[in-house]
Design a protein around this motif. Structure first.
Motif, PDB file in Angstrom:
ATOM      1  N   HIS A  40       3.000  42.828  79.700  1.00 43.86           N
ATOM      2  CA  HIS A  40       2.803  43.858  80.735  1.00 43.86           C
ATOM      3  C   HIS A  40       2.982  43.242  82.120  1.00 43.86           C
ATOM      4  O   HIS A  40       2.809  42.037  82.297  1.00 43.86           O
ATOM      5  CB  HIS A  40       1.370  44.393  80.704  1.00 43.86           C
ATOM      6  CG  HIS A  40       0.933  44.981  79.409  1.00 43.86           C
ATOM      7  ND1 HIS A  40       0.839  46.332  79.213  1.00 43.86           N
ATOM      8  CD2 HIS A  40       0.523  44.398  78.257  1.00 43.86           C
ATOM      9  CE1 HIS A  40       0.396  46.572  77.983  1.00 43.86           C
ATOM     10  NE2 HIS A  40       0.192  45.410  77.381  1.00 43.86           N
ATOM     11  N   HIS A  68       5.678  46.272  77.207  1.00 50.46           N
ATOM     12  CA  HIS A  68       4.961  47.541  77.116  1.00 50.46           C
ATOM     13  C   HIS A  68       5.934  48.719  77.218  1.00 50.46           C
ATOM     14  O   HIS A  68       5.795  49.726  76.532  1.00 50.46           O
ATOM     15  CB  HIS A  68       3.913  47.608  78.238  1.00 50.46           C
ATOM     16  CG  HIS A  68       2.926  48.725  78.081  1.00 50.46           C
ATOM     17  ND1 HIS A  68       2.112  49.137  79.108  1.00 50.46           N
ATOM     18  CD2 HIS A  68       2.617  49.500  77.019  1.00 50.46           C
ATOM     19  CE1 HIS A  68       1.352  50.132  78.670  1.00 50.46           C
ATOM     20  NE2 HIS A  68       1.635  50.374  77.412  1.00 50.46           N
ATOM     21  N   CYS A  98       6.666  49.312  82.388  1.00 55.68           N
ATOM     22  CA  CYS A  98       5.855  48.105  82.454  1.00 55.68           C
ATOM     23  C   CYS A  98       6.544  46.916  81.762  1.00 55.68           C
ATOM     24  O   CYS A  98       6.981  47.008  80.618  1.00 55.68           O
ATOM     25  CB  CYS A  98       4.524  48.415  81.765  1.00 55.68           C
ATOM     26  SG  CYS A  98       3.359  47.074  81.768  1.00 55.68           S
TER      27      CYS A  98
END
Ligand SMILES: [Zn+2]
Length: 468
Positions: free
Chosen positions: A81, A180, A202
């Motif tokens: 992330h 992500h 992300c």
């Protein structure tokens, strides 16, 4: 392997959670077993632990949620992330909510947030190759930075060592180290009337071949298995191009077009000349404008935070509204030239939307629940009134719930608690987790499990636990 089998019978807070640092540290374990008679003096855990690979891990921001989290049954994926915000605020918020396992700061400092054996809530609504709820089978690493910016050399160095160690520990193949943005998906909304990929960008650039090479990883997947299988539709072609197009150029064999090759007895047609692999320059994201216009919607700009209270819309006439204040009709008629500020206050969560949600603060019922808006597993708690499930309400009833109404998405109600049905028999170790909620039917209030003791369970309480 994990300790769930024998630890399930113990209250989680008694477990030596400190031992779940990168390398189980025998020293800490021994300390935890030392004479436990005088709990008055609590030794503070050393703030920095050194791992087998020589990596220093700071526990300065270790999450208080560790005591409430269950061990993962399997660990198949690592999800990368980007925090989309500065280090300090991100660390505080990720720690407070237990929303990842590790954070890598811009100077390469590594922080432990949730012990690696336990579940952290980092992926939200997620799917990969048909498997949903990636939180239950993955480790989440937050890198301080933005999805469309290169990370620092120090971050690459730390992350490479951390990945190497985790891949070895859990036998995770490179192809299961994902971003992500690869695994997040969204339910139907105002713009996409189907389940879609593209809810988040992300960690996007960490999927590039050059970033993966610096992280010691083989090239990533060359296509999105869920889009290919029709489970999801692609709502963000540019994201898909960045995540996958370049991998196709280096893949050994071109992917068959139009799904599985048809078996046919017809004479084999001369093979069409194989298209030369188009070697693309590494896809660079276009600058991301925050102004609504032709081909650029509020969703394109703010993604799943389009209806957050922290997203501010400034219309061409100067009027301002937050995402939570905008009506269904206004979404459809949003004028070109409207400026969108995501996280205008600078404090909104990157993941967010976990546990108890508030209509008008976290978003609208529609935005928060998506196609689960009228589901049996979505619960609405209008202030001072009895709670109801989405399945017992009409859409117009749900849409007219007042601001401040609390809601739970993806939950089941167990109970009520009674002398014959104690809470432990209803939901086991989940009884005192922070994401379990107790409904007091007399006072019509809701309290999280981590504020409840066996003595303070409300009479005839209904208990709401996450559906796993
Ligand atoms: Zn993320």
């Amino acid at each position: 392997m994990n300790g769930s089998a024998h630890s399930a019978a113990l209250p989680r807070r008694l477990l030596p959670a400190a031992c779940a640092l990168l390398v189980a540290c025998a020293a800490a374990d021994a300390a935890a077993k030392a004479p436990a008679k005088k709990p008055a003096w609590k030794p503070k855990p050393a703030p920095v632990v050194r791992t087998a690979d020589g990596l220093s891990v700071s526990s300065k921001y270790r999450s208080p949620r560790n005591t409430q989290r269950r061990p993962r049954k399997t660990t198949r994926f690592i999800v990368l992330h980007t925090t989309e915000g500065a280090a300090k605020g991100s660390l505080e918020k990720l720690s407070a909510n237990g929303e990842c396992h590790y954070v890598v700061d811009t100077d390469g400092t590594l922080y432990l947030i949730v012990d690696k054996k336990l579940v952290a809530f980092h992926a939200g609504l997620s799917m990969w190759d048909g498997k949903t709820d990636l939180d239950g089978c993955s480790i989440g690493i937050e890198i301080v930075g933005r999805h469309d910016k290169e990370i620092t050399a120090a971050q690459y160095a730390t992350l490479r060592k951390l990945l190497s160690e985790l891949k070895r520990t859990y036998e995770i193949p490179d192809r299961n180290v994902l971003t992500h943005s690869m695994v997040a998906y969204g339910n139907a909304n105002h713009w996409h009337k189907y389940r879609h990929r593209g809810r988040k960008r992300c960690g996007m650039l960490l999927a590039s071949p050059s970033a993966r090479a610096k992280l010691g990883l083989q090239p990533g997947p060359s296509f999105d298995p869920d889009v290919k299988a029709g489970r999801l539709r692609n709502a963000d072609p540019e994201l898909a191009r960045i995540l996958y197009a370049k991998s196709a150029a280096v893949a050994a064999a071109p992917a068959p077009k139009g799904g599985a090759p048809a078996k046919t007895s017809a004479p084999a047609a001369p093979a069409p000349p194989a298209a030369p692999p188009r070697v693309q320059a590494v896809a660079k994201p276009a600058p991301e404008s925050n102004v609504i216009g032709p081909g650029r919607s509020a969703w394109d700009i703010a993604r799943d935070r389009y209806d957050d209270a922290s997203t501010v819309y400034t219309f061409p006439n100067g009027r301002r509204k937050t995402g939570a204040e905008i009506t269904s009709k206004e979404w459809r008629t949003m004028p070109a030239g409207t400026v969108v500020e995501v996280d205008a206050a600078g404090s909104a969560p990157e993941n967010g939307n976990e546990g108890l949600l508030t209509i008008g603060v976290d978003g609208t019922a529609d935005g928060l629940a998506g196609d689960a808006i009228a589901s049996q597993s979505t619960f609405y708690f209008p202030e001072g009134k009895p709670y109801r499930t989405g399945a017992t309400m009409s859409l117009s009833e749900i849409e007219s719930l007042p601001s401040g109404t609390r809601m739970l998405v993806g939950y089941k109600a167990v109970g009520p608690v009674s002398p014959k049905r104690p809470v432990f028999s209803l939901c086991g170790v989940a009884w005192n987790r922070g994401d379990t909620y107790y409904w007091d039917p007399a006072r019509r209030t809701l309290r999280p499990g981590d504020e409840i003791t066996e003595r303070t369970i409300p009479k005839d309480a209904m208990v709401f636990v996450r559906k796993d």
